[in-house]
Design an enzyme around this catalytic site. Sequence first.
Site, PDB file in Angstrom:
ATOM      1  N   SER A 237       5.815  -7.171   4.090  1.00  0.00           N
ATOM      2  CA  SER A 237       6.448  -7.444   5.373  1.00  0.00           C
ATOM      3  C   SER A 237       7.255  -8.737   5.314  1.00  0.00           C
ATOM      4  O   SER A 237       7.011  -9.607   4.467  1.00  0.00           O
ATOM      5  CB  SER A 237       5.391  -7.556   6.476  1.00  0.00           C
ATOM      6  OG  SER A 237       4.607  -8.728   6.286  1.00  0.00           O
TER       7      SER A 237
ATOM      8  N   PHE B 176       0.801  -1.223   0.000  1.00  0.00           N
ATOM      9  CA  PHE B 176       0.000   0.000   0.000  1.00  0.00           C
ATOM     10  C   PHE B 176       0.830   1.268   0.000  1.00  0.00           C
ATOM     11  O   PHE B 176       0.354   2.327  -0.401  1.00  0.00           O
ATOM     12  CB  PHE B 176      -0.945   0.024   1.216  1.00  0.00           C
ATOM     13  CG  PHE B 176      -0.243   0.236   2.542  1.00  0.00           C
ATOM     14  CD1 PHE B 176       0.123   1.498   2.976  1.00  0.00           C
ATOM     15  CD2 PHE B 176       0.054  -0.841   3.365  1.00  0.00           C
ATOM     16  CE1 PHE B 176       0.764   1.700   4.185  1.00  0.00           C
ATOM     17  CE2 PHE B 176       0.697  -0.652   4.581  1.00  0.00           C
ATOM     18  CZ  PHE B 176       1.052   0.618   4.997  1.00  0.00           C
TER      19      PHE B 176
ATOM     20  N   GLU C  74       9.347  -3.782  13.354  1.00  0.00           N
ATOM     21  CA  GLU C  74       9.240  -2.829  12.246  1.00  0.00           C
ATOM     22  C   GLU C  74       7.946  -2.042  12.451  1.00  0.00           C
ATOM     23  O   GLU C  74       6.853  -2.546  12.236  1.00  0.00           O
ATOM     24  CB  GLU C  74       9.200  -3.551  10.904  1.00  0.00           C
ATOM     25  CG  GLU C  74       9.172  -2.576   9.733  1.00  0.00           C
ATOM     26  CD  GLU C  74       8.945  -3.249   8.395  1.00  0.00           C
ATOM     27  OE1 GLU C  74       9.312  -2.652   7.371  1.00  0.00           O
ATOM     28  OE2 GLU C  74       8.385  -4.360   8.362  1.00  0.00           O
TER      29      GLU C  74
ATOM     30  N   CYS D  42       9.668   1.495   3.336  1.00  0.00           N
ATOM     31  CA  CYS D  42      10.552   0.396   3.744  1.00  0.00           C
ATOM     32  C   CYS D  42      11.995   0.865   3.866  1.00  0.00           C
ATOM     33  O   CYS D  42      12.823   0.181   4.463  1.00  0.00           O
ATOM     34  CB  CYS D  42      10.455  -0.764   2.760  1.00  0.00           C
ATOM     35  SG  CYS D  42      11.076  -0.391   1.109  1.00  0.00           S
TER      36      CYS D  42
ATOM     37  N   GLU E 223      -5.255  -3.724  -1.800  1.00  0.00           N
ATOM     38  CA  GLU E 223      -6.675  -3.385  -1.865  1.00  0.00           C
ATOM     39  C   GLU E 223      -7.000  -2.116  -1.087  1.00  0.00           C
ATOM     40  O   GLU E 223      -8.113  -1.596  -1.183  1.00  0.00           O
ATOM     41  CB  GLU E 223      -7.526  -4.557  -1.338  1.00  0.00           C
ATOM     42  CG  GLU E 223      -7.389  -4.867   0.133  1.00  0.00           C
ATOM     43  CD  GLU E 223      -6.202  -5.754   0.476  1.00  0.00           C
ATOM     44  OE1 GLU E 223      -6.213  -6.353   1.567  1.00  0.00           O
ATOM     45  OE2 GLU E 223      -5.265  -5.862  -0.359  1.00  0.00           O
TER      46      GLU E 223
END
Length: 498
Positions: A226, A149, A381, A281, A176
């Site tokens: 992830s 996303f 994270e 990230c 989505e």
Amino acid sequence: MKTVGHWIGGKYVDGESGRTGPVTNPATGERTAEVALASAADVDLAVAAAAEAARVWGRSSLSARTRVLFAYRELLDRRRDEIARLITAEHGKVHADALGEVARGIEVVEFACGIPQLLKSAGSYEVSTGVDVRELRQPLGVVAGITPFNFPAMVPLWMFPMAIACGNAFILKPSEKDPSAALRVAELMAEAGLPPGVLNVLNGDRVAVQRLLQHPDVDAISFVGSTPVAQAIYQAGTTPGKRVQALGGAKNHMLVLPDADLDLAADSAVSAAYGSAGERCMAVSVLVAVGGIGDELVDKIAERARGLRIGPGDQDTSEMGPLITAAHRDKVAAYTPSAREQGAEVVLDGTAEPVGPDAAHFLGVSLLDEVTPEMDAYRDEIFGPVLSVVRTDTYADAMTLINSSPWGNGAAIFTADGAAARRFEREVEAGMVGINVPIPVPVAYHSFGGWKGSLFGDHHIYGSDSVHFYTRGKVVTSRWTAPRGSGLDLAFPSGSTS
């Protein structure tokens, strides 16, 4: 309320599952659309369209492919503001940040325009008498990409332009949560002249992902997300023999030595930790202060962070927007009180005061000092606007800390000492390294990827690695002999008859 469907075979398709999910505006919390969630049958329809298209597209000339890519680059360039606004409306990042995302995606399209040079084969002439050897790279067929996303346009553009340039058909499964940008860039590809079925977009959840992983006609999967999911995708895809590259999570460290320009380091830390609300990230989530610079550096960071303007991404005055969902905001917010309870000093508490409307997904920035490796804020994270500061006495202690991390996506050092920087780039266990650069995302003609738990598979994404990932190598050894029947032979006589 509109329903966002799929793009299959060059047209919009509603799908047959009947299942939908919400699409919201993070700046208001308002539900703006429903997104169709693909069934296994929808996936099969997209794979069938891609497989049929791949048989023709894979045999197309390089000049035909590059004509489409050049046209596509021009369309993206003209539509970059429109695409950025779609990103802001569904992801929440500020408009300038969204424009930067589109720009980095366009860079990969520009690299893909050079596919004739990238696929140019190597060869050796006369390896034996009359024998030549040459190498070819041929497309895989049908490949798929599963994207996150946080970069709804850029990460898809990291994948499908290179896959298509190499002669494959592509199925994109975007997040989505913010699907509209991915659909728009696919639509523009059709406008550029790409034949129907070469690029397809399936919106969906784990049902679509599992079917793509299981489908016998899908040859390769590219994933960004992830670490636990990346590892599961890699195992599920490679078990039946698919080629998989799965980029996972990160805990990027920024090491600051005592000789560094502390103003530059503070500016860089704030930009890299809080840009895009920390939903990158490659965001810096841990700053490692070496020696006695901790107090001064934390003060400089806090001074800058207090002045950040948080607001809707479509307002010119906003420097940081909301998080993607209310659930994710609440998860990130929980790390600040947890860090306080575990012994960290909360210099800035982003949860102290509400930001924006009650239903919006805003969160203030948090700065945590005296963080230790045992704390949740260090181990997890977080993927939000939380910066942890760890203090060490020596460079060696800092390197032990950084290299003990299970992730190895990116790392940066800030120093005025060239020898220290050179030592760091050799010793740090990370795939992307910055020297006085806080977010070392490579340009399109190099490749993006980490080490350890940040990457599963042998290939990084985009750059030259993507050519190898999206093609199969073949070595051809050939010998052609002259006919030995009767007839004229005016060749100069030689002593060899082989």
